[in-house]
Design a protein around this motif. Structure first.
Motif, PDB file in Angstrom:
ATOM      1  N   ALA A 168      -5.487   5.861   8.113  1.00 59.18           N
ATOM      2  CA  ALA A 168      -5.769   4.455   7.818  1.00 59.18           C
ATOM      3  C   ALA A 168      -5.511   4.061   6.376  1.00 59.18           C
ATOM      4  O   ALA A 168      -5.612   2.873   6.043  1.00 59.18           O
ATOM      5  CB  ALA A 168      -7.221   4.137   8.179  1.00 59.18           C
ATOM      6  N   GLY A 169      -5.179   5.010   5.502  1.00 62.08           N
ATOM      7  CA  GLY A 169      -5.034   4.652   4.098  1.00 62.08           C
ATOM      8  C   GLY A 169      -6.322   4.070   3.550  1.00 62.08           C
ATOM      9  O   GLY A 169      -7.419   4.335   4.053  1.00 62.08           O
ATOM     10  N   ASP A 170      -6.199   3.212   2.538  1.00 64.65           N
ATOM     11  CA  ASP A 170      -7.394   2.688   1.891  1.00 64.65           C
ATOM     12  C   ASP A 170      -7.952   1.446   2.565  1.00 64.65           C
ATOM     13  O   ASP A 170      -8.875   0.804   2.036  1.00 64.65           O
ATOM     14  CB  ASP A 170      -7.098   2.385   0.420  1.00 64.65           C
ATOM     15  CG  ASP A 170      -6.982   3.663  -0.406  1.00 64.65           C
ATOM     16  OD1 ASP A 170      -7.023   4.761   0.183  1.00 64.65           O
ATOM     17  OD2 ASP A 170      -6.840   3.557  -1.641  1.00 64.65           O
ATOM     18  N   LEU A 171      -7.431   1.108   3.743  1.00 64.83           N
ATOM     19  CA  LEU A 171      -8.122   0.098   4.548  1.00 64.83           C
ATOM     20  C   LEU A 171      -9.489   0.606   4.971  1.00 64.83           C
ATOM     21  O   LEU A 171     -10.400  -0.183   5.240  1.00 64.83           O
ATOM     22  CB  LEU A 171      -7.295  -0.246   5.788  1.00 64.83           C
ATOM     23  CG  LEU A 171      -6.078  -1.137   5.546  1.00 64.83           C
ATOM     24  CD1 LEU A 171      -5.248  -1.245   6.819  1.00 64.83           C
ATOM     25  CD2 LEU A 171      -6.500  -2.509   5.055  1.00 64.83           C
ATOM     26  N   VAL A 172      -9.636   1.927   5.036  1.00 64.08           N
ATOM     27  CA  VAL A 172     -10.907   2.568   5.375  1.00 64.08           C
ATOM     28  C   VAL A 172     -11.199   3.605   4.306  1.00 64.08           C
ATOM     29  O   VAL A 172     -10.327   4.402   3.957  1.00 64.08           O
ATOM     30  CB  VAL A 172     -10.852   3.241   6.759  1.00 64.08           C
ATOM     31  CG1 VAL A 172     -12.159   3.970   7.058  1.00 64.08           C
ATOM     32  CG2 VAL A 172     -10.550   2.216   7.845  1.00 64.08           C
ATOM     33  N   GLU A 173     -12.401   3.574   3.765  1.00 64.79           N
ATOM     34  CA  GLU A 173     -12.806   4.591   2.796  1.00 64.79           C
ATOM     35  C   GLU A 173     -14.164   5.146   3.198  1.00 64.79           C
ATOM     36  O   GLU A 173     -15.073   4.397   3.551  1.00 64.79           O
ATOM     37  CB  GLU A 173     -12.866   4.021   1.385  1.00 64.79           C
ATOM     38  CG  GLU A 173     -11.502   3.590   0.866  1.00 64.79           C
ATOM     39  CD  GLU A 173     -11.451   3.520  -0.644  1.00 64.79           C
ATOM     40  OE1 GLU A 173     -12.077   4.377  -1.298  1.00 64.79           O
ATOM     41  OE2 GLU A 173     -10.787   2.608  -1.167  1.00 64.79           O
ATOM     42  N   GLU A 174     -14.276   6.482   3.125  1.00 66.16           N
ATOM     43  CA  GLU A 174     -15.526   7.133   3.498  1.00 66.16           C
ATOM     44  C   GLU A 174     -16.333   7.537   2.281  1.00 66.16           C
ATOM     45  O   GLU A 174     -17.565   7.566   2.326  1.00 66.16           O
ATOM     46  CB  GLU A 174     -15.221   8.364   4.352  1.00 66.16           C
ATOM     47  CG  GLU A 174     -16.441   9.111   4.861  1.00 66.16           C
ATOM     48  CD  GLU A 174     -16.999  10.124   3.860  1.00 66.16           C
ATOM     49  OE1 GLU A 174     -18.208  10.443   3.956  1.00 66.16           O
ATOM     50  OE2 GLU A 174     -16.234  10.593   2.984  1.00 66.16           O
TER      51      GLU A 174
ATOM     52  N   VAL B  57      -8.446   9.074   9.668  1.00 69.14           N
ATOM     53  CA  VAL B  57      -8.353   9.709   8.354  1.00 69.14           C
ATOM     54  C   VAL B  57      -8.287   8.608   7.306  1.00 69.14           C
ATOM     55  O   VAL B  57      -7.316   7.841   7.266  1.00 69.14           O
ATOM     56  CB  VAL B  57      -7.110  10.605   8.264  1.00 69.14           C
ATOM     57  CG1 VAL B  57      -7.040  11.279   6.887  1.00 69.14           C
ATOM     58  CG2 VAL B  57      -7.126  11.654   9.374  1.00 69.14           C
ATOM     59  N   PRO B  58      -9.314   8.492   6.450  1.00 68.61           N
ATOM     60  CA  PRO B  58      -9.309   7.439   5.430  1.00 68.61           C
ATOM     61  C   PRO B  58      -8.439   7.840   4.244  1.00 68.61           C
ATOM     62  O   PRO B  58      -8.033   8.993   4.106  1.00 68.61           O
ATOM     63  CB  PRO B  58     -10.788   7.359   5.032  1.00 68.61           C
ATOM     64  CG  PRO B  58     -11.266   8.775   5.193  1.00 68.61           C
ATOM     65  CD  PRO B  58     -10.517   9.333   6.381  1.00 68.61           C
ATOM     66  N   GLY B  59      -8.180   6.869   3.370  1.00 66.36           N
ATOM     67  CA  GLY B  59      -7.422   7.190   2.171  1.00 66.36           C
ATOM     68  C   GLY B  59      -8.190   8.041   1.193  1.00 66.36           C
ATOM     69  O   GLY B  59      -7.601   8.778   0.395  1.00 66.36           O
TER      70      GLY B  59
END
Length: 301
Positions: free
Chosen positions: A174-180, A213-215
């Motif tokens: 997902a790249g940095d559209l999603v961050e954990e 998978v987040p960024g």
């Protein structure tokens, strides 16, 4: 290849059949790999030649297949400045990425060079390398025995965010559209009012069992993305409400409850108010964005 390490790394983790993720301490970037019959597809190349060399060494531990494809999830330095070490691969990215790198890459290089002598040496060796294959909305890559889908779900973290879907493994990068590892990074090239609708499109690519998978950070699932969509929606709706009520931009952070720490939302408010002004929404206060301000979405995603 004897490559100096930049810090402790986790091992490659198989998040779905033939799909791997590895989280690096430097900027807490999470890199992805999809293994195909014809080679490897790498998702993001890290923050410079030195970090890319480390990545290449780690890829050799994972597989002896060549890297045939690279996908840049967006233009930011920590995801693209390693591209030069993969110049023999086809590098995919959104159509906005080459222009953004051309406009802001040297600024990012200078900022990184000031971090330490090691970074100064690394940035002296940097050759800005934009994607060689760009697209506007969707694209497909055939890895020989499987297909990978590239989707631009909309503007959010930047105007060129790309998600990578591997249908046969139920995995989405997902790249940095999603961050954990922290709240979403609202930089000064973000689109806080559009981010919720972009995440809504992204969730349409997911199933309850999807690995996302987040960024930055650890692998998450559909429920996590749905929760982040809710928080991003709250940010956008709060900005719209405050602006509509005539709350001055400078007072907005203190005037409402927010789902994230206010120190992480200054740019979200500034960008949100700016976009509302540009759209012609009724507002009070000074008109227009200030002249030429850009602080670089750097040194943190």
């Amino acid at each position: 290849m004897n490559v100096p390490r930049t810090g402790r790394t986790e091992k490659w983790t198989e998040v779905g059949q033939g799909c791997f993720a590895r989280r690096y301490p430097s900027f807490d970037v999470t890199v992805g790999v999809v293994v195909g019959a014809d080679g490897l597809l790498v998702v993001d190349t890290r923050g410079g030649p030195r970090e890319a060399d480390e990545l290449r060494a780690d890829l050799a531990e994972l597989s002896d297949l060549p890297v045939r494809w690279v996908v840049d999830t967006h233009w930011h330095f920590d995801h693209t400045f390693g591209n030069q070490r993969f110049a023999d691969a086809t590098i995919y990215g959104h159509e906005t990425v080459p222009g953004a790198l051309a406009e802001w890459g040297e600024h990012a290089r200078a900022a990184l060079a000031g971090r330490s002598p090691e970074w100064e040496r690394d940035m002296a060796d940097l050759v800005l390398t934009p994607p060689t294959r760009t697209f506007a909305s969707v694209s497909v890559i055939d890895l020989g025995d499987r297909v990978v889908e590239l989707v631009h779900p909309g503007r959010g973290h930047t105007d060129g965010d790309v998600a990578i879907r591997v249908p046969d493994a139920d995995v989405v990068f997902a790249g940095d559209l999603v961050e954990e590892s922290g709240p979403p990074a609202y930089g000064d090239d973000s689109f806080p009012l559009e981010w919720p609708s972009t995440l809504e499109v992204l969730t349409g690519l997911l199933t309850p069992s999807s690995a996302v998978v987040p960024g930055h950070g650890a692998v998450v699932d559909q429920a996590f993305v749905t929760a982040q969509f809710g928080d991003a929606t709250a940010v956008a709706e709060t900005i719209r409400r405050l602006a509509g009520e005539g709350v001055p931009e400078a007072e907005a952070l203190a005037a409402a409850e927010w789902p994230y720490p206010t120190e992480r939302l200054a740019e979200a408010v500034r960008r949100g108010y700016r976009h509302l002004r540009e759209s012609g929404a009724p507002m009070t206060g000074p008109e227009g964005p200030g002249p030429g301000r850009r602080s670089l979405p750097l040194l943190g995603q």
